[in-house]
Write an enzyme that holds these catalytic residues in place. Structure first.
Site, PDB file in Angstrom:
ATOM      1  N   SER A  52       0.849  -1.185   0.000  1.00 36.26           N
ATOM      2  CA  SER A  52       0.000   0.000   0.000  1.00 36.26           C
ATOM      3  C   SER A  52       0.886   1.236   0.000  1.00 36.26           C
ATOM      4  CB  SER A  52      -0.900   0.023   1.243  1.00 36.26           C
ATOM      5  OG  SER A  52      -1.543   1.275   1.397  1.00 36.26           O
ATOM      6  N   TYR A  68      -1.452  -0.190  10.545  1.00 38.11           N
ATOM      7  CA  TYR A  68      -1.727  -0.594   9.161  1.00 38.11           C
ATOM      8  C   TYR A  68      -0.558  -0.221   8.256  1.00 38.11           C
ATOM      9  CZ  TYR A  68      -3.582  -0.762   4.468  1.00 38.11           C
ATOM     10  OH  TYR A  68      -3.740  -1.026   3.124  1.00 38.11           O
TER      11      TYR A  68
END
Length: 255
Positions: free
Chosen positions: A139, A152
């Protein structure tokens, strides 16, 4: 020989879109997911186009992963590609307000689940040899910090470094490794992150023209079908409407 791809987290978002894209191209599919009803429906639908082997399991469950991969039928024994898609974000609050259980779940899924699938399938990918490919879903959060990313983003930074390290260890085997790093994408992923808050989900994407799961599936298909002598080390993808924010500056003395 028919190519076979192993896709984790195939019951929604990128994973489901990948399953559909590879089925259209005639690849055999091994699909994992926690939600049996969804996985069964998808497998039955795609079975009209190609061979499908569904595995109802949670990638965090090491023993279940070991048993499922060890028990793959002979016709699915040789793996051409692994798409490590299963992953999640939980919450977007500042770190002091977060639930440690959510942090545990993100670490267990985004890191441990990914390394379980990778390590258990490496012998099969190496046996396939030249052209076999691992795509890890990273990501942009692994590259750029933002408020609420905390664990995250940390897990996705791990994915990036793990992918680079794998490339070193797999030199000479013919197995390729890519870290694919999407930016803003519209999928169920964000609805899970916001605890099912549909209004917050809708506001996040309103007018943004974000990336869609089909876009990521097409990108992954492109990566896996590149000539065998080419490795896409990392690929960062954002919608045109998204760019980088400036550095935050606290100004405590300003009225």
């Amino acid at each position: 020989m028919t190519s076979t791809v192993f896709i984790t987290g195939a019951t929604s978002g990128f994973g489901e879109a990948c399953a559909r894209r590879f089925a259209e191209a005639g690849w055999s599919l091994i699909l994992t997911g926690r939600r049996e009803e969804r996985l069964t429906a998808l497998s039955e639908e795609l079975s009209a186009k190609t061979r499908v082997h569904p595995l109802v399991l949670d990638v965090r469950d090491r023993k279940a992963m070991e048993a499922a991969i060890a028990g793959l039928p002979e016709e699915f024994a040789t793996i051409s590609g692994l798409v490590n898609n299963a992953g999640l974000a939980l919450g977007a609050d500042p770190a002091p307000k977060c639930d440690l259980d959510d942090w545990d779940t993100m670490v267990d899924t985004n890191i441990k689940g990914l390394i379980y699938a990778t390590r258990l399938l490496l012998p099969r990918l190496i046996a396939h040899g030249k052209g076999a490919t691992i795509v890890n879903l990273g990501s942009v959060a692994g590259n750029y910090p933002y408020p609420g990313s905390h664990v995250y983003g940390g897990t996705k930074a791990f994915v990036g470094q793990f992918s680079l390290n794998l490339r070193c260890d797999l030199q000479g085997t013919g197995v390729r490794v890519t870290n694919l790093e999407p930016g803003m994408c519209e999928s169920e992923f964000s609805l899970v992150r916001f605890g099912g808050d549909q209004a917050r989900y809708d506001a996040t994407y309103a007018g943004a023209n974000p990336i869609q799961p089909q876009d990521i599936a097409e990108t992954i298909y492109w990566i896996l079908t590149q000539p065998a002598h080419i490795n896409i080390n990392s690929l960062e993808v954002m919608p045109v409407t998204q760019s980088w924010a400036g550095f935050a500056v606290e100004r405590p003395g300003k009225a």
